[in-house]
Write an enzyme that holds these catalytic residues in place. Structure first.
Site, PDB file in Angstrom:
ATOM      1  N   ASP A   1       2.343  -0.826   6.595  1.00 29.78           N
ATOM      2  CA  ASP A   1       3.072  -1.557   5.877  1.00 29.78           C
ATOM      3  C   ASP A   1       4.129  -0.831   5.223  1.00 29.78           C
ATOM      4  OD1 ASP A   1       0.509  -3.489   6.008  1.00 29.78           O
ATOM      5  OD2 ASP A   1      -0.649  -2.265   4.419  1.00 29.78           O
TER       6      ASP A   1
ATOM      7  N   GLU B   1     -10.727  -1.973  -1.286  1.00 27.74           N
ATOM      8  CA  GLU B   1     -10.600  -3.171  -1.881  1.00 27.74           C
ATOM      9  C   GLU B   1     -11.627  -4.045  -1.964  1.00 27.74           C
ATOM     10  OE1 GLU B   1      -5.728  -4.197  -0.826  1.00 27.74           O
ATOM     11  OE2 GLU B   1      -6.994  -4.341   1.115  1.00 27.74           O
TER      12      GLU B   1
ATOM     13  N   ASP C   1       4.398   1.427  -5.131  1.00 29.71           N
ATOM     14  CA  ASP C   1       3.087   2.084  -4.418  1.00 29.71           C
ATOM     15  C   ASP C   1       3.056   3.602  -4.651  1.00 29.71           C
ATOM     16  OD1 ASP C   1       2.267  -0.404  -3.275  1.00 29.71           O
ATOM     17  OD2 ASP C   1       3.600  -0.358  -1.780  1.00 29.71           O
TER      18      ASP C   1
ATOM     19  N   LEU D   1      -1.852   0.455  -5.996  1.00 34.09           N
ATOM     20  CA  LEU D   1      -1.036  -0.678  -6.390  1.00 34.09           C
ATOM     21  C   LEU D   1      -1.234  -1.717  -5.570  1.00 34.09           C
ATOM     22  CD1 LEU D   1       1.802  -2.397  -7.242  1.00 34.09           C
ATOM     23  CD2 LEU D   1       1.130  -0.637  -8.612  1.00 34.09           C
ATOM     24  N   ASP D   2      -1.871  -2.799  -5.922  1.00 31.39           N
ATOM     25  CA  ASP D   2      -2.357  -4.123  -5.049  1.00 31.39           C
ATOM     26  C   ASP D   2      -1.251  -5.080  -5.224  1.00 31.39           C
ATOM     27  OD1 ASP D   2      -4.373  -5.576  -3.528  1.00 31.39           O
ATOM     28  OD2 ASP D   2      -4.379  -6.418  -5.308  1.00 31.39           O
TER      29      ASP D   2
ATOM     30  N   ASP E   1      -6.789   1.654  -4.268  1.00 31.45           N
ATOM     31  CA  ASP E   1      -5.600   0.993  -3.895  1.00 31.45           C
ATOM     32  C   ASP E   1      -4.817   1.376  -5.185  1.00 31.45           C
ATOM     33  OD1 ASP E   1      -3.804  -0.795  -3.355  1.00 31.45           O
ATOM     34  OD2 ASP E   1      -5.094  -2.394  -2.801  1.00 31.45           O
TER      35      ASP E   1
ATOM     36  N   GLU F   1      -5.070   4.129  -0.295  1.00 34.68           N
ATOM     37  CA  GLU F   1      -4.285   3.250   0.734  1.00 34.68           C
ATOM     38  C   GLU F   1      -3.043   4.089   1.373  1.00 34.68           C
ATOM     39  OE1 GLU F   1      -2.934  -0.425  -0.694  1.00 34.68           O
ATOM     40  OE2 GLU F   1      -2.438  -0.946   1.271  1.00 34.68           O
ATOM     41  N   GLU F   2      -2.462   4.938   0.447  1.00 37.59           N
ATOM     42  CA  GLU F   2      -1.101   5.492   0.904  1.00 37.59           C
ATOM     43  C   GLU F   2      -1.292   6.869   1.557  1.00 37.59           C
ATOM     44  OE1 GLU F   2       1.268   3.378   0.314  1.00 37.59           O
ATOM     45  OE2 GLU F   2      -0.028   1.951  -0.747  1.00 37.59           O
TER      46      GLU F   2
HETATM   47  P1  AHG Z   1      -1.699  -4.216  -0.955  1.00 37.58           P
HETATM   48  O1  AHG Z   1      -0.389  -4.682  -1.736  1.00 37.58           O
HETATM   49  O2  AHG Z   1      -2.226  -3.372  -1.739  1.00 37.58           O
HETATM   50  O3  AHG Z   1      -1.243  -3.887   0.593  1.00 37.58           O
HETATM   51  O4  AHG Z   1      -2.526  -5.518  -0.853  1.00 37.58           O
HETATM   52  C1  AHG Z   1      -2.172  -6.572  -0.483  1.00 37.58           C
HETATM   53  C2  AHG Z   1      -3.233  -7.708   0.036  1.00 37.58           C
HETATM   54  C3  AHG Z   1      -3.916  -8.337  -1.175  1.00 37.58           C
HETATM   55  O5  AHG Z   1      -3.398  -7.826  -2.472  1.00 37.58           O
HETATM   56  C4  AHG Z   1      -3.475  -9.677  -0.934  1.00 37.58           C
HETATM   57  O6  AHG Z   1      -4.632 -10.516  -1.363  1.00 37.58           O
HETATM   58  C5  AHG Z   1      -3.037  -9.900   0.341  1.00 37.58           C
HETATM   59  O7  AHG Z   1      -2.649  -8.653   0.769  1.00 37.58           O
HETATM   60  C6  AHG Z   1      -2.109 -10.874   0.742  1.00 37.58           C
HETATM   61  O8  AHG Z   1      -1.886 -11.081   1.898  1.00 37.58           O
HETATM   62  P2  AHG Z   1      -1.081 -12.277   2.734  1.00 37.58           P
HETATM   63  O9  AHG Z   1       0.167 -11.969   2.291  1.00 37.58           O
HETATM   64  O10 AHG Z   1      -1.179 -11.902   4.265  1.00 37.58           O
HETATM   65  O11 AHG Z   1      -1.662 -13.461   2.156  1.00 37.58           O
HETATM   66 MN    MN Z   2      -4.082  -4.253  -1.899  1.00 42.07          MN
HETATM   67 MN    MN Z   3      -1.742  -1.189  -2.075  1.00 42.60          MN
END
Ligand code: AHG
Ligand code: MN
Ligand code: MN
Length: 330
Positions: free
Chosen positions: A70, A277, A76, A120-121, A118, A99-100
């Site tokens: 990602d 998560e 983050d 920053l989610d 996590d 996560e990082e």
């Molecule tokens: P993060 O920002 O920690 O990587 O998590 C993102 C996650 C979660 O928060 C969210 O519900 C989901 O990814 C959204 O994914 P899509 O964009 O695929 O729907």
């Molecule tokens: Mn997340």
């Molecule tokens: Mn995150």
């Protein structure tokens, strides 16, 4: 409206609440309490930075990727630094899964706890002023001291969690956590720099009318999952999807609903991470009377094999999760 009608009485601070409930912990030495305080402190720093997004240079991408591939956002990375620093100081934790970070971070070899976070989610929402969060999960190590053993001390089932929680940086900032004795929510009062108990004994309604899923992925869901989505439409449920797991989960916990991130044809285990998560929110959901499943069974019974393992997630109101399981397995 008169101020007296809208002002909430200033009540129990998070600090006081943690202190008052310390004896509920199985091995009460004050260390778990200190960990929760450290997390709360780091969240205040992150909250301060989040609220300045747009004013200081913390929006946008770092130009780097985390181990899952990602794009890492500046926030983050910053949030990861803030939480890691806060958790290193006290010495209560021996290891941190984030996560990082690709491997676990070694903290104090004598520390009794393992933390998964996590930092920053919902990071795709940072730049557009939409709610984001932090998710954490705390385990007690099994070996007494020394370098923690990954397969034994760190990769524990969600059922072994001693505490879990999240921070929601939303219209107000909230910290919600459980130590296995119900769920309590605290709202941050920025001018006092304190969290106050605002949502005691939170419970998820047994049923609800909100479903939260990225419906753009429908073509890559299984037939069973799509059956459940059609079921929701037939029932004229309301679709609500923020794309920040913490925010979607929090809304559904208060109002009644289900959040689902199923497996897709591309990602056989879905997108979300089991250790920082799914399990944390599963512990909170169960403590609030709700349910969390990977579509086959209880998510907290899954034995993790990898720090960054992914899992499908179906979480929220018990009757909705059971209905989803029924149609997925049919
Ligand atoms: P993060 O920002 O920690 O990587 O998590 C993102 C996650 C979660 O928060 C969210 O519900 C989901 O990814 C959204 O994914 P899509 O964009 O695929 O729907
Ligand atoms: Mn997340
Ligand atoms: Mn995150």
């Amino acid at each position: 409206m008169e101020e007296s009608r809208i002002a909430l009485p200033i009540g129990v601070t998070l600090d006081r609440f943690i202190k008052n409930n310390q004896e509920q912990f199985q091995f009460s030495t004050g260390e778990l309490s200190q960990l929760l305080r450290d997390i709360a402190l780091a969240s205040k720093v992150v909250n301060r930075e989040v609220s300045k997004a747009g004013l200081i240079d913390i929006m946008g991408s770092m130009g780097s990727q985390n181990m899952a591939g990602d794009q890492q956002q500046k926030l983050d990375v910053l949030a990861n630094i803030r939480f890691t620093r806060a958790l290193t100081k006290g010495g209560e934790a021996c290891a941190l899964i984030s996560e990082e970070s690709e491997t676990y971070v070694d903290l104090n070899n004598d520390g009794k706890y393992v933390i998964a976070i996590d930092p920053l989610d919902g990071s795709s929402n940072i730049d557009v002023n939409v709610s984001i969060g932090t998710i954490f999960s705390i385990y007690r190590r099994k070996s007494p001291a020394g370098q923690p053993i990954q397969s034994f001390d760190i990769l524990q089932k969600g059922a072994a969690q001693v505490a879990a929680g999240y921070i929601l940086y939303g219209s107000s900032t909230m910290l919600v956590y459980t130590t296995g004795h119900g769920v309590n929510g605290f709202t941050y009062e920025p001018s006092l720099g304190e969290y106050f108990l605002s949502h005691p004994n939170m419970t998820i309604p047994a049923n609800g009318t909100i479903y939260s899923v990225n419906e753009g992925l429908t073509n890559s869901f299984s037939e069973g999952v799509n059956k459940y989505i059609y079921y929701c439409k037939d029932k004229k449920y309301t679709a609500r999807y923020i794309g920040s797991l913490v925010a979607d989960f929090h809304r559904n916990m208060l109002k009644g609903g289900i959040y689902l991130y199923p497996a897709t044809s591309k990602d056989k285990n879905g997108k979300l991470r089991l250790m920082y998560e799914c399990n944390a929110l599963a512990f909170i959901a169960e403590q609030a009377g709700g349910k969390a499943s990977d579509g086959k069974g209880r998510i907290m019974d899954v034995s993790p094999l990898d720090l960054h393992q992914r899992s499908p997630l179906f979480i929220g109101s018990v009757q909705m999760v059971e209905q989803a399981e029924l149609l997925i397995q049919s």
